[in-house]
Structures are given as C-alpha cells and as structure tokens.
Design a protein around this motif. Sequence first.
Motif, short mmCIF file in Angstrom:
data_model
loop_
_atom_site.label_atom_id
_atom_site.label_comp_id
_atom_site.label_asym_id
_atom_site.label_seq_id
_atom_site.Cartn_x
_atom_site.Cartn_y
_atom_site.Cartn_z
N GLY A 155 -42.97 46.12 22.35
CA GLY A 155 -43.72 44.88 22.25
C GLY A 155 -42.85 43.66 22.50
O GLY A 155 -43.28 42.69 23.13
N TRP A 156 -41.60 43.71 22.01
CA TRP A 156 -40.67 42.62 22.29
C TRP A 156 -40.28 42.58 23.76
O TRP A 156 -40.25 41.52 24.40
CB TRP A 156 -39.43 42.76 21.41
CG TRP A 156 -38.17 42.25 22.06
CD1 TRP A 156 -37.07 42.97 22.41
CD2 TRP A 156 -37.87 40.90 22.43
NE1 TRP A 156 -36.13 42.19 22.98
CE2 TRP A 156 -36.59 40.89 23.02
CE3 TRP A 156 -38.57 39.69 22.35
CZ2 TRP A 156 -35.98 39.75 23.50
CZ3 TRP A 156 -37.96 38.54 22.84
CH2 TRP A 156 -36.69 38.56 23.40
N VAL A 157 -39.99 43.74 24.35
CA VAL A 157 -39.48 43.80 25.72
C VAL A 157 -40.45 43.17 26.71
O VAL A 157 -40.05 42.42 27.61
CB VAL A 157 -39.16 45.26 26.11
CG1 VAL A 157 -38.96 45.39 27.62
CG2 VAL A 157 -37.93 45.75 25.37
N VAL A 158 -41.76 43.43 26.54
CA VAL A 158 -42.72 42.91 27.52
C VAL A 158 -42.87 41.39 27.42
O VAL A 158 -43.41 40.76 28.34
CB VAL A 158 -44.10 43.58 27.37
CG1 VAL A 158 -44.00 45.07 27.60
CG2 VAL A 158 -44.72 43.29 26.00
N ARG A 159 -42.41 40.77 26.35
CA ARG A 159 -42.51 39.31 26.22
C ARG A 159 -41.20 38.59 26.56
O ARG A 159 -41.10 37.37 26.40
CB ARG A 159 -42.95 38.92 24.80
CG ARG A 159 -44.29 39.46 24.38
CD ARG A 159 -45.37 39.37 25.44
NE ARG A 159 -45.68 38.04 25.91
CZ ARG A 159 -46.75 37.33 25.54
NH1 ARG A 159 -47.63 37.87 24.69
NH2 ARG A 159 -46.96 36.13 26.02
N ILE A 160 -40.20 39.33 27.02
CA ILE A 160 -38.93 38.70 27.39
C ILE A 160 -39.12 37.62 28.46
O ILE A 160 -38.56 36.52 28.34
CB ILE A 160 -37.91 39.77 27.85
CG1 ILE A 160 -37.44 40.59 26.64
CG2 ILE A 160 -36.71 39.12 28.54
CD1 ILE A 160 -36.49 41.72 26.99
N PRO A 213 -37.76 35.77 17.75
CA PRO A 213 -37.40 35.29 19.10
C PRO A 213 -38.30 34.21 19.68
O PRO A 213 -37.78 33.23 20.24
CB PRO A 213 -37.43 36.58 19.95
CG PRO A 213 -37.10 37.66 18.98
CD PRO A 213 -37.76 37.25 17.70
N PRO A 214 -39.64 34.30 19.57
CA PRO A 214 -40.45 33.24 20.18
C PRO A 214 -40.39 31.90 19.44
O PRO A 214 -40.94 30.92 19.92
CB PRO A 214 -41.86 33.82 20.14
CG PRO A 214 -41.86 34.77 19.00
CD PRO A 214 -40.47 35.37 19.01
N LEU A 215 -39.71 31.87 18.30
CA LEU A 215 -39.56 30.63 17.56
C LEU A 215 -38.34 29.83 18.03
O LEU A 215 -38.13 28.71 17.57
CB LEU A 215 -39.44 30.90 16.06
CG LEU A 215 -40.60 31.66 15.42
CD1 LEU A 215 -40.33 31.89 13.93
CD2 LEU A 215 -41.92 30.93 15.62
N THR A 216 -37.54 30.41 18.92
CA THR A 216 -36.31 29.75 19.37
C THR A 216 -36.59 28.90 20.62
O THR A 216 -37.55 29.14 21.35
CB THR A 216 -35.23 30.79 19.70
OG1 THR A 216 -35.70 31.66 20.75
CG2 THR A 216 -34.91 31.64 18.48
N ALA A 224 -29.76 30.12 20.26
CA ALA A 224 -30.58 30.49 19.11
C ALA A 224 -31.23 31.85 19.33
O ALA A 224 -31.33 32.66 18.39
CB ALA A 224 -31.65 29.42 18.87
N LEU A 225 -31.67 32.11 20.56
CA LEU A 225 -32.27 33.41 20.86
C LEU A 225 -31.27 34.54 20.63
O LEU A 225 -31.60 35.57 20.02
CB LEU A 225 -32.77 33.42 22.30
CG LEU A 225 -33.38 34.74 22.80
CD1 LEU A 225 -34.61 35.09 21.98
CD2 LEU A 225 -33.72 34.65 24.28
N PRO A 255 -46.41 34.24 23.25
CA PRO A 255 -45.46 35.17 22.62
C PRO A 255 -45.42 35.05 21.10
O PRO A 255 -45.30 36.05 20.40
CB PRO A 255 -44.11 34.76 23.24
CG PRO A 255 -44.46 34.10 24.51
CD PRO A 255 -45.78 33.42 24.28
N THR A 256 -45.55 33.82 20.60
CA THR A 256 -45.50 33.63 19.14
C THR A 256 -46.65 34.35 18.46
O THR A 256 -46.45 35.07 17.46
CB THR A 256 -45.56 32.13 18.81
OG1 THR A 256 -44.46 31.46 19.45
CG2 THR A 256 -45.49 31.90 17.31
N ARG A 257 -47.86 34.18 18.97
CA ARG A 257 -49.02 34.83 18.34
C ARG A 257 -48.97 36.34 18.52
O ARG A 257 -49.30 37.10 17.60
CB ARG A 257 -50.30 34.25 18.93
CG ARG A 257 -50.56 32.81 18.53
CD ARG A 257 -51.88 32.31 19.07
NE ARG A 257 -52.16 30.95 18.63
CZ ARG A 257 -53.24 30.28 18.96
NH1 ARG A 257 -54.16 30.83 19.75
NH2 ARG A 257 -53.42 29.04 18.53
N HIS A 258 -48.59 36.78 19.71
CA HIS A 258 -48.52 38.21 19.97
C HIS A 258 -47.53 38.90 19.03
O HIS A 258 -47.85 39.90 18.37
CB HIS A 258 -48.12 38.44 21.44
CG HIS A 258 -47.85 39.88 21.77
ND1 HIS A 258 -47.05 40.26 22.82
CD2 HIS A 258 -48.24 41.04 21.19
CE1 HIS A 258 -46.98 41.57 22.88
NE2 HIS A 258 -47.70 42.07 21.90
#
Length: 412
Positions: free
Chosen positions: A50-55, A114-117, A122-123, A184-187
Amino acid sequence: MPTLNKIRSALAGAKGRGSRTPAAPPPPDLRRFRAALTTFFALDGFIFAGWVVRIPAVKEQTGASASALGLALLGVSAGAVATMMLTGRLCARFGNQPVVLASGFLLPLSVALPPLTHSALALGLVLLVFGAAYGGMSVALNSAAVDLIAALRRPVMPGFHAAFSLGGMLGAGLGGLLAGHLSPTRHLLLLTLAGLAVAALAARPLLRYDLRPAPRTGHREGEAVPTGRARQLVAVLGLIALCTAYGEGALADWSALHLTDDLGASAGVAAAGYSVFAGAMTIGRLSGTTLVERLGPGRVLIAGGALGCAGMLLGSLAPSVWLALAGFVLTGLGLANVFPIAIGRAGDLAGPGGVAAASTFGYGGILLGPVAIGFLADWFSLTTAMLTVAVLAAFASLTAWASRHAVLPEKG
C-alpha cells in the motif's frame, strides 16, 4: 496456557504409532494461532505494498528530485536492517508473539507518516521509523513461524511467505484502485485504521499459546550444534538468502526497463514483467510445503536455485518479450521457496538471532541488487547486468549443494 513441549509431545506420540500413520491434527487453538500468524504475514505484505503504490504521489507532494527520493527511500531499508538484530534479541528475551504484536500495531501506525511530510529529508526520517517497524515485524514473524513449525512438525514456512505475497498483491491492487480517488494521506490513513483493526482481531489467538522455543539441535534429531558452528551455518544460509533477495530486488526495479529498452515492449506489457514474477513466486510458495515434505528442503533449495538460474538466462537473453516473460515466471517459481527455507533453517539452528542474522543478509541483497544492476548497466549493458541474477541463483544452488549435509536435513 498450553506450551510448545506439550504440543510436541502429543504430536510425537501420534507419529510414534507407525511411520504410515498420519499425524493427529493440531489442537483447535493451535490452528487458530497458525491462522493469526498467517494474517500478520499477509498484513505485513499488504501494508508495505500500500505504501509502495503511493510513492509517486508522495514524491510529487514533497517536491523531491529523483536522486533525493532515492536517498529518502533508503530510509526503509536502513531502518529495517538496523532493527533486525535488535529484534532478534527482543524476541529471545520477551518471546516472539509480544514482539509480533508490538510490530503489528507499529507498522500500520507508521505507514500514515510519509504523506504528512513536505521535504525529502522529513520523508527519509519517517521512513526510518516505517522501515524499523517493517524489519522488526519480519524477524518476529519468521521467529514465531519457526517455533510453530517445531510444534506442527511440518515445513509450513513457504505458506506463510505465500500469505505475505498474497497480501502484497492485494495491497498493490487495492492501492491502484484507490490512487485515482483518494489522496495519499487519506489512503494511507485508511490503511492504518484497517491494519490496526486486523492486528487487534488477530491479537488474542496469537497470544493464546506460549510457544517457547525448544532447545536448538542440529540437522539430525538430538545432535547439538555448538554456538560457533551454528553461526557459521547461519552465515551460509544468510548468503543463500542474499542471492535470492538480490534477484527479487533487481526484478522489481529493472524488469520493466529491460522489457522496454532491450525488447521494445509497450509500457503496459512491460509493467507485467514484475507482476508475472511475483505471481509465480506466490504459486511456488503455496505449493512449497508439499514440495519440502516430499523432496526435503535441501533438494527444493538446490533445484530452486537451478531453476531460477535457467529462468533468468531465458529472461535476460530471450529475443522476444513473451519468452522473457516466460523466463521471469520460471525465475519466480525457482526462487519462491529459497528464502523461506533459508530463514526457517537459520531459526531452527539459532533461534530468533539466527532469523535476524539471515534476514539481515537477505535485506542486504535487496539493497545490493538494484544498485549493482544500475552500475553494471552503465558499464556494460542492462542485458549483461540482468545476467548477474542468474549467476547468483546458480551460486545459491551450488552453495546449498556443497553444504547440504551440514546445513539442511534430508527430510522436511
């Protein structure tokens, strides 16, 4: 609370009635424990995919360049490798299940960061936290699986890794569907909530049994392995795991480029390169327990490395896209069970510390593979660089063959 020794005694009694008498089925609570552990393996793969697809979306949000993103992404691997040996010590001190549970809650929590950075620095820092949770989860899960295998007296490690692969495929597929509709944040926040809910539901059966590790013995019943010798054998198994992980990392990052640049495939077809490899690995792992029971882990490991070598020779040198894809399928089938067998045997020899050491070797391969392929492609060609996957798969097979009597038992 039932213990591992009681479970082992009951199963041994059932087996002692005759070699042709099937073993008694495991107690219902132990079956629930196995289901809970399988759930955590699947959750591990699901969260990571789930993280990888939002990179790409996170890259755009942070405004990072390709090189800056690459450095930030090293945080995942660095955090994982730095945590693995520590996790092995924590498992030895507190038990595997509490560490699995702690990691099982920390991993979904950390994926929301991660999507908060809004910068590459920061990431990279939050990815250190995510990588630490991911590495801790991997070691604790495999250590718990080793103890369950001892209780069941069945080589079921490939099935757990199949659950990880299936979770990854589900996470990637669902992430692809949500990418066009959610930020990305919501997902990733939804991923956090789902992960916490799954971990909470699986917590009780996971803690139901006290699977305390049995004394570690050698590859023959009752033959003790000295500590120094066990470390040497774990290093051999870690080297085999590294060779396999090198191939996984290389195919994940370079298979699509090989198909497009060297064979002229369209973007859509090229995207199938890693998919068919991952799918073949999943199928191979689902059948892994049966293969190990029938052939023994040594033969499966040796043959798997050889098949992986043959598959990558075809995948690298094939003159057409479809033959290359067939090669990727053979590679996935061949390498599917090498890593699970190596990690499981390392745990059998040296407990959580063995799992941690072999896993660290394996992650070294994942780090090394994509980087080595890139440099070799610049110096020679991408086709030549991809051949190193075949070379290392052959090396893993030969290493397993040369050390089969010392490292691997004849029977599963």
